[in-house]
Design an enzyme around this catalytic site. Sequence first.
Site, PDB file in Angstrom:
ATOM      1  N   PHE A  16      -8.138 -12.290   2.424  1.00  0.00           N
ATOM      2  CA  PHE A  16      -7.271 -13.471   2.288  1.00  0.00           C
ATOM      3  C   PHE A  16      -6.237 -13.191   1.197  1.00  0.00           C
ATOM      4  O   PHE A  16      -6.001 -13.976   0.300  1.00  0.00           O
ATOM      5  CB  PHE A  16      -8.123 -14.709   1.962  1.00  0.00           C
ATOM      6  CG  PHE A  16      -7.467 -16.028   2.312  1.00  0.00           C
ATOM      7  CD1 PHE A  16      -7.087 -16.312   3.621  1.00  0.00           C
ATOM      8  CD2 PHE A  16      -7.249 -16.993   1.339  1.00  0.00           C
ATOM      9  CE1 PHE A  16      -6.493 -17.533   3.945  1.00  0.00           C
ATOM     10  CE2 PHE A  16      -6.658 -18.222   1.646  1.00  0.00           C
ATOM     11  CZ  PHE A  16      -6.283 -18.477   2.961  1.00  0.00           C
ATOM     12  N   LYS A 133      -3.881   0.252   7.821  1.00  0.00           N
ATOM     13  CA  LYS A 133      -3.578   1.583   8.329  1.00  0.00           C
ATOM     14  C   LYS A 133      -4.766   2.532   8.227  1.00  0.00           C
ATOM     15  O   LYS A 133      -4.880   3.483   9.003  1.00  0.00           O
ATOM     16  CB  LYS A 133      -2.404   2.166   7.527  1.00  0.00           C
ATOM     17  CG  LYS A 133      -1.119   1.419   7.770  1.00  0.00           C
ATOM     18  CD  LYS A 133      -0.259   1.316   6.529  1.00  0.00           C
ATOM     19  CE  LYS A 133      -0.613   0.098   5.713  1.00  0.00           C
ATOM     20  NZ  LYS A 133       0.295  -0.175   4.592  1.00  0.00           N
ATOM     21  N   VAL A 160       1.982  -0.117  11.774  1.00  0.00           N
ATOM     22  CA  VAL A 160       3.255   0.607  11.604  1.00  0.00           C
ATOM     23  C   VAL A 160       4.401  -0.377  11.830  1.00  0.00           C
ATOM     24  O   VAL A 160       4.441  -1.084  12.838  1.00  0.00           O
ATOM     25  CB  VAL A 160       3.365   1.779  12.620  1.00  0.00           C
ATOM     26  CG1 VAL A 160       4.691   2.517  12.436  1.00  0.00           C
ATOM     27  CG2 VAL A 160       2.194   2.745  12.460  1.00  0.00           C
ATOM     28  N   GLU A 217       1.841  -1.811  -1.547  1.00  0.00           N
ATOM     29  CA  GLU A 217       0.390  -1.676  -1.382  1.00  0.00           C
ATOM     30  C   GLU A 217      -0.305  -2.153  -2.659  1.00  0.00           C
ATOM     31  O   GLU A 217       0.316  -2.267  -3.716  1.00  0.00           O
ATOM     32  CB  GLU A 217       0.039  -0.203  -1.153  1.00  0.00           C
ATOM     33  CG  GLU A 217       0.567   0.361   0.142  1.00  0.00           C
ATOM     34  CD  GLU A 217       0.048  -0.427   1.344  1.00  0.00           C
ATOM     35  OE1 GLU A 217      -1.161  -0.413   1.595  1.00  0.00           O
ATOM     36  OE2 GLU A 217       0.872  -1.071   2.020  1.00  0.00           O
ATOM     37  N   LYS A 232       0.882   6.421   8.490  1.00  0.00           N
ATOM     38  CA  LYS A 232       1.622   5.930   9.657  1.00  0.00           C
ATOM     39  C   LYS A 232       2.046   7.082  10.573  1.00  0.00           C
ATOM     40  O   LYS A 232       2.018   6.957  11.803  1.00  0.00           O
ATOM     41  CB  LYS A 232       2.838   5.120   9.194  1.00  0.00           C
ATOM     42  CG  LYS A 232       2.430   3.811   8.505  1.00  0.00           C
ATOM     43  CD  LYS A 232       3.575   3.179   7.740  1.00  0.00           C
ATOM     44  CE  LYS A 232       3.184   1.840   7.118  1.00  0.00           C
ATOM     45  NZ  LYS A 232       4.149   1.351   6.135  1.00  0.00           N
ATOM     46  N   GLY A 330       5.979  -7.033   4.512  1.00  0.00           N
ATOM     47  CA  GLY A 330       6.127  -8.460   4.199  1.00  0.00           C
ATOM     48  C   GLY A 330       4.974  -9.238   4.824  1.00  0.00           C
ATOM     49  O   GLY A 330       4.539  -8.911   5.938  1.00  0.00           O
TER      50      GLY A 330
HETATM   51  N1  HSE Z   1       3.467  -1.164   1.591  1.00  0.00           N
HETATM   52  C1  HSE Z   1       3.867  -1.025   2.941  1.00  0.00           C
HETATM   53  C2  HSE Z   1       5.376  -0.843   2.992  1.00  0.00           C
HETATM   54  C3  HSE Z   1       3.448  -2.240   3.718  1.00  0.00           C
HETATM   55  O1  HSE Z   1       6.030  -1.064   1.970  1.00  0.00           O
HETATM   56  O2  HSE Z   1       5.907  -0.475   4.023  1.00  0.00           O
HETATM   57  C4  HSE Z   1       3.569  -2.104   5.203  1.00  0.00           C
HETATM   58  O3  HSE Z   1       2.772  -1.074   5.708  1.00  0.00           O
END
Ligand code: HSE
Length: 348
Positions: A16, A133, A160, A217, A232, A330
């Site tokens: 959450f 991911k 992705v 992240e 990714k 986002g």
């Molecule tokens: N931290 C990742 C980014 C979030 O900035 O793309 C999405 O995977």
Amino acid sequence: MADEGRAPINVVLIGFGSVGKAFSRLIRDSSASLASKYGIRLNIAAVSDLRFGSLVPCEGMDVSRLAETSLQPGGFEKYPGGSSRAQNETIIRDVPADIVIEATFTNPVDGEPATSHCRRAIEAGRHVVTCNKGPVAFAGKELKALAARKGVTFAYEGAVMSGTPVIRVASQTLAMAGIHGFEGILNGTSNFVLGRMGEGLDLGAAVREAQALGYAEADPSADIEGHDVRLKVAIMANELLGADISPEQVLCEGISGLQPADILKASRAGQHWKLIGSASRDERGSVTAAVAPRALSSGHPLANIAGATNAITFRTDVLGDVSMVGPGAGPLQTAYALLSDIIAIYRS
Ligand code: HSE
């Protein structure tokens, strides 16, 4: 299509954080159109979160209201059905849900504990929808095979490019186009940071802005050092190029070696530094994959992709290059991907 009389689809939410919260708001705000367009009614049957604890909400409780509350650690305890302890594994196994949404943090080293959450949920006969991911990059093949055996779906569009539907479009609509490679900007944070550094900010200040906007992240070094893009690239190479690679097999260099002066100098020369993830398959079927910063000239299709926007170009035999541009990070954008997976499961 009316949803009167239809049983709701029960969803368990593991995590959450900003995405889980955004998902609870999104399904509240979309409930009328979900019902009228698809005959779908979603009910959050349980939530578990390492920080806030666990909650099996009483009937009629609006979980999305908790997303607007300033919750303290252990804060679920004060609600009916709440506990201050996260109970991810127990809730996944024991709450009789249709779908488990795995939206905990991505662990770029081994994908845990999210991979175990997904495995346990599939073993319990639940569909799994994730934006995480880790499980897809480290155990995607195993989890897809397990889901097929159990007659459920393992879906991960949001892994992705968040809500931009690259995985579904590439694996379904472009399935016969002969994709043999791709290159793209696949991390919103690093692209946002490079842009802000180009405006004179230092790396630390730019990363803090990306964190405040919910792009980064849990450990933003994964964004800056390229480890997020590496996951990714592995996901896309396995999904689209028929590879069987683990993230460690993707060569990886991030943007921490770039100084603001390098970025300004490039910009004066009409170039833009971008963190590029790419993979290609040669005639013998062998796949090479890499993440590295590159200074692109202004005419390059990826040069002017700004902010947290992502973009990818697929190299195909039939169509030539096919590109997609859209949000790559986002909370709301990622929550949308979760919803799109749920709709895809129930439409099929
Ligand atoms: N931290 C990742 C980014 C979030 O900035 O793309 C999405 O995977």
